[in-house]
Design an enzyme around this catalytic site. Structure first.
Site, PDB file in Angstrom:
ATOM      1  N   THR A 136      48.973  52.806  20.760  1.00  0.00           N
ATOM      2  CA  THR A 136      48.444  53.279  22.042  1.00  0.00           C
ATOM      3  C   THR A 136      49.301  54.394  22.630  1.00  0.00           C
ATOM      4  O   THR A 136      50.519  54.232  22.776  1.00  0.00           O
ATOM      5  CB  THR A 136      48.420  52.090  23.023  1.00  0.00           C
ATOM      6  OG1 THR A 136      47.652  51.054  22.444  1.00  0.00           O
ATOM      7  CG2 THR A 136      47.835  52.498  24.361  1.00  0.00           C
ATOM      8  N   GLU A 137      48.653  55.516  22.957  1.00  0.00           N
ATOM      9  CA  GLU A 137      49.331  56.638  23.609  1.00  0.00           C
ATOM     10  C   GLU A 137      50.553  57.112  22.824  1.00  0.00           C
ATOM     11  O   GLU A 137      51.513  57.611  23.389  1.00  0.00           O
ATOM     12  CB  GLU A 137      49.740  56.274  25.043  1.00  0.00           C
ATOM     13  CG  GLU A 137      48.590  55.777  25.912  1.00  0.00           C
ATOM     14  CD  GLU A 137      47.596  56.861  26.294  1.00  0.00           C
ATOM     15  OE1 GLU A 137      48.024  58.001  26.522  1.00  0.00           O
ATOM     16  OE2 GLU A 137      46.388  56.572  26.334  1.00  0.00           O
TER      17      GLU A 137
END
Lengths: 413, 427
Positions: free
Chosen positions: A145-146
């Protein structure tokens, strides 16, 4: 082989509706259907469909020479299935060309890697299952994530059998080194690491339409000149951007589609670069060295750390309260509770609680349904309080329906 | 630079934010090297005169036989209106006041022309007499004194400001701390409206306490935007240490409303929100501190909802009791319908109390670490109260960042902005 590695992130969170405290324990519907539906429809129309068609066209034109990679989160896919089936169909067509690599991540784009290993593994499995079910291929590359990454996360992902991981080429990690090489994890050298070239990426993602930028307007020819300036022995240029860049963050009137359409030809004509997907880059290149990342990095904000999601009191309390449920949730087998447990972990909820945007960052306001971090926090906590009550009620019921130990005892005697 | 300043209140004799703001501003101006001559209707002798020279209008004798006097009176006659004007009183009390004045058969204007006049400095039945007389005093002072600029606070002093400008030819700055639309909603008193409008039209510059008020001044009074400037209010940073810690004798959390119980302050929204919170969590106490024309109605509403054991009225609080009330509170609520600025939330933050404020307030323009709601949104208000009582992270955040924010809101800074405005008009 020198290559340009394009990676596009497709993600949509399930945004929460205004959920008041008097709903707690009573109303278990959490999501803003209207908002979620309208956003995914807008993005489908402005970005997913036109950009997918553009990529399909490029693939048809250049065959094996043009390739891209994607991560499409589970919560984005769920919303496509729910509200925008045409978008999913379009992605399936694109992947069916064979020139697209799908990269794994956590199912609903969560921050669980920073908190709980077992839960993390489950969420990644769930995402892989979903991708395999809909696209017929099981991912072998991973992005968290990210782009959140540190040495331990890299090691944990290696344990799960992934060969390569994508993350940010953060300045404070690289120092004088270049992101344009293949690196490997500092603990497990068999895990390859691709680092995002943030300058070349942000030129497209953020600066493309910025008229105050000295390089505006950016053309394919100009971009190719920059690629040519890359040192001769440097091997890969990793351009990792949000997919919404195309048509949504940068509107079609900015010329972003024309730019992308013209880019491959310009690269083929003027350079010796080809296009490759993350697993191809990892297979073809030798890691130049290990990359040491003791503290988590990400691709967000100037700091390139995790402070967009965690660190202020609101975020930390919400995060800790949420993950106080991990033990209990292991005993839950109710699909609606498990679904909400997934969607509430989505990192966006914590992003909305960020107080940094009081001073910087228009990006944080984008798609943000809340007027302030306090509202974001209160609303999330109300919803979470309800989920907690549901889990407790579920476990109490489970307890009630169990055969009573003392009766068993009597019969055995 | 020397300023002839007209105000209606000066601490410790205050009824609202106006006196507090005047005090803070004059302190700041004095530090900025501006000399202030501050005229009040009545000085009590216990005011803090470190920063200003206080002039009591009650002590100014007017000689009606003096040749120039007629000239003064001409300048102020437009406010010679024969009715009771009470700015901070709603319809219910107004009716009562009218009854009283009928009984006493007060003659409205005769006393204005006496040689000496004892101002009450309050907002009572003969307010318009006081405003008229105050204007005469203003004219008289303007003739005798030496100064560079005139600064008048709120409509009560605008006639005095105008008269002083006419007499002296010096530039006039008027300061809008509140408009008639804030006080009365759409039922504006046309006489007050006219005085405000005339004052702003006659002025060389208009200072508003927020952009919220600036917009009203431009949209509703038709004042030229070019001469209207916003200077946000500030807050004093000192608090008596003994007031910051108070023994609490209740176990429950305390949610406080503190202000005049009038239409403008939105007390009914506070009560409805309290009712919603109490339905879910009875372990909360709500306090409505203050008084006003809607108080009895509010007490009846609380009784009808059956929450009187959890909802308390304190009556009017002043001085140290206000700070004690803050120290006792866990949440401070200002649900104002229309609040030009609203210093009280800043005072609450100063006491480390998290605040919920309406978006229809000037203070919401400067305070980021607060929960902001629309005054009519009772659900959102109830939710914010519940959140602050149950999710401690919000308190932590506000306690951490609130004081930092307050540091930026100094009267010294506001005074410098005001001084800049003076410099624009002083030749």
């Amino acid at each position: 082989m020198r290559s340009v590695c394009f990676f596009f992130q497709v993600h949509q969170p399930y945004r929460l509706r205004t959920y008041r405290f008097f709903d707690i324990g009573d109303n278990h519907h959490y999501y803003d259907e209207y908002l979620n539906r309208s956003i995914i429809n807008r993005v489908t129309e402005h970005c997913y469909i036109p950009m997918n068609n553009l990529l399909i066209g490029l693939i048809k034109k250049y065959g094996k020479k043009f390739k891209v990679s994607f991560s499409i989160t589970g919560s984005a896919i769920d919303q496509m299935q729910q509200y925008a089936p045409a978008a999913l169909k379009s992605f399936q067509e694109l992947v069916a060309t064979g020139n697209v690599e799908l990269v794994a991540e956590t199912y609903s784009h969560t921050l669980v890697a920073l908190k709980d290993k077992d839960e993390f593994k489950q969420q990644v499995q769930k995402h892989c299952d979903k991708i395999e079910e809909l696209f017929g291929k099981r991912p072998t590359s991973f992005t968290n994530t990210e782009m959140i990454y540190d040495d331990k996360i890299g090691e944990m992902v290696a344990e799960m059998g992934f060969k390569v991981m994508l993350t940010e080429g953060a300045k404070h990690i690289l120092g004088w080194k270049s992101p344009n090489y293949l690196y490997c994890n500092a603990i497990n050298p068999r895990m390859k690491v691709l680092l995002r070239n943030f300058r070349m990426s942000d030129d497209i993602a953020f600066r493309f339409s910025e008229q105050k930028w000295s390089e505006w307007p950016l053309t394919a020819d100009k971009y190719v000149q920059w690629i040519k300036q890359v040192g001769e022995n440097q091997e890969t240029i990793n351009v990792f951007v949000d997919y919404e860049t195309f048509g949504e963050h940068q509107w079609s009137t900015t010329g972003i589609f024309d730019f992308m359409k013209a880019l491959p030809a310009a690269i083929f004509k003027n350079t010796d670069f080809e296009f490759a997907t993350p697993s191809e880059v990892a297979n073809h290149l030798q890691p130049i060295s290990a990359i040491h990342v003791p503290q988590p990095i990400s691709w967000a904000d100037e700091e390139r750390d995790t402070t967009a999601w965690l660190g202020n009191d609101l975020q930390d309390e919400a995060f800790d309260s949420l993950y106080s449920l991990t033990e209990k949730i292991k005993h839950v087998d109710d699909p609606s509770i498990l679904r909400d447990w997934q969607y509430l972990q989505t990192s966006d909820h914590f992003y909305y609680m960020c107080t940094k945007w009081f001073t910087d960052g228009e990006v944080h306001k984008y798609f943000n349904p809340y007027p302030s971090p306090y509202e974001a926090f209160m609303n999330f906590m109300n919803v979470l309080s309800d989920l907690m009550i549901r889990i407790d009620r579920y476990l109490q019921n489970l307890e009630k329906n169990k055969p009573k130990p003392d009766t068993i005892l009597v019969t055995t005697i | 630079m020397k300023v002839l300043m007209f105000g209606w209140e000066f601490p410790p004799h205050i009824t609202g934010g106006l006196g507090t703001a005047c005090f803070g501003l004059t302190q700041g101006l004095s530090k900025a090297g501006v000399e202030v001559l501050f005229v009040v209707p009545k000085a009590y002798g216990d005011e803090d005169e470190q920063a200003v020279k206080l002039v009591s209008a009650s002590n100014i004798k007017l000689n009606i036989k003096e040749a120039g006097f007629g000239k003064h009176w001409e300048k102020v006659t437009f406010i010679e209106v024969g009715s009771s004007l009470i700015p901070y009183v709603g319809p219910e009390d107004f009716a009562k006041v009218m009854e009283l004045s009928k009984m006493r058969k007060l003659s409205q204007t005769s006393s204005v022309f006496q040689e000496s006049f004892e101002f009450s400095g309050k907002y009572g039945t003969n307010l318009i007499d006081e405003v008229s007389r105050y204007a005469l005093v203003g004219a008289s002072l303007a003739e005798k004194m030496n100064f560079d600029v005139i600064h008048a606070h709120d409509w009560l002093t605008y006639p005095a400001g105008i008269a002083a400008k006419e007499i002296s030819g010096k530039p006039l700055v008027v300061h809008m701390h509140a408009t008639e639309f804030d006080r009365s909603g759409e039922n504006v008193n046309p006489q007050v409206f006219d005085i405000e409008k005339n004052g702003m039209e006659a002025a060389d510059r208009v200072i508003t306490v927020s952009n919220f008020t600036r917009k009203i001044v431009i949209d509703r009074y038709g004042i030229d935007p070019e001469k209207v400037f916003t200077v946000h209010n500030a807050v004093e940073h000192v608090i008596k240490p003994e007031l910051s810690e108070v023994d609490r004798n209740v176990d429950e959390k305390v949610v406080t409303f503190l202000g005049r119980i009038t239409y403008q302050k939105g007390p009914e929204y506070f009560i409805e929100a309290a009712n919603k919170v109490l339905k879910r969590d009875p372990n909360v106490r709500f306090v409505m501190a203050g008084t006003g024309d809607m108080m009895h109605k509010m007490i009846r509403r609380v009784a009808r909802l059956g929450i009187s054991t959890r909802f308390h009225f304190t009556g009017f609080l002043k001085g140290d009791d206000v700070d004690r009330m803050y120290a006792l509170s866990d949440v401070y609520v200002m649900p104002s319908v229309s609040e030009p600025f609203g210093i009280s939330p800043l005072e609450a933050v100063r006491s480390n109390v998290p605040v919920i404020i309406s978006r229809q307030s000037g203070v919401s323009e400067v305070l980021t670490h607060a929960i902001k709601i629309n005054f009519w949104d009772v659900d959102a208000l109830a939710d914010a109260i519940y959140g602050l009582l149950h999710y401690p992270a919000m308190n932590k955040m506000i306690e951490k960042h609130g004081p930092e924010e307050l540091k930026e809101m100094k009267w010294d800074r506001a005074a410098l902005l005001v001084k800049d405005i003076y410099l624009q008009v002083v030749k």
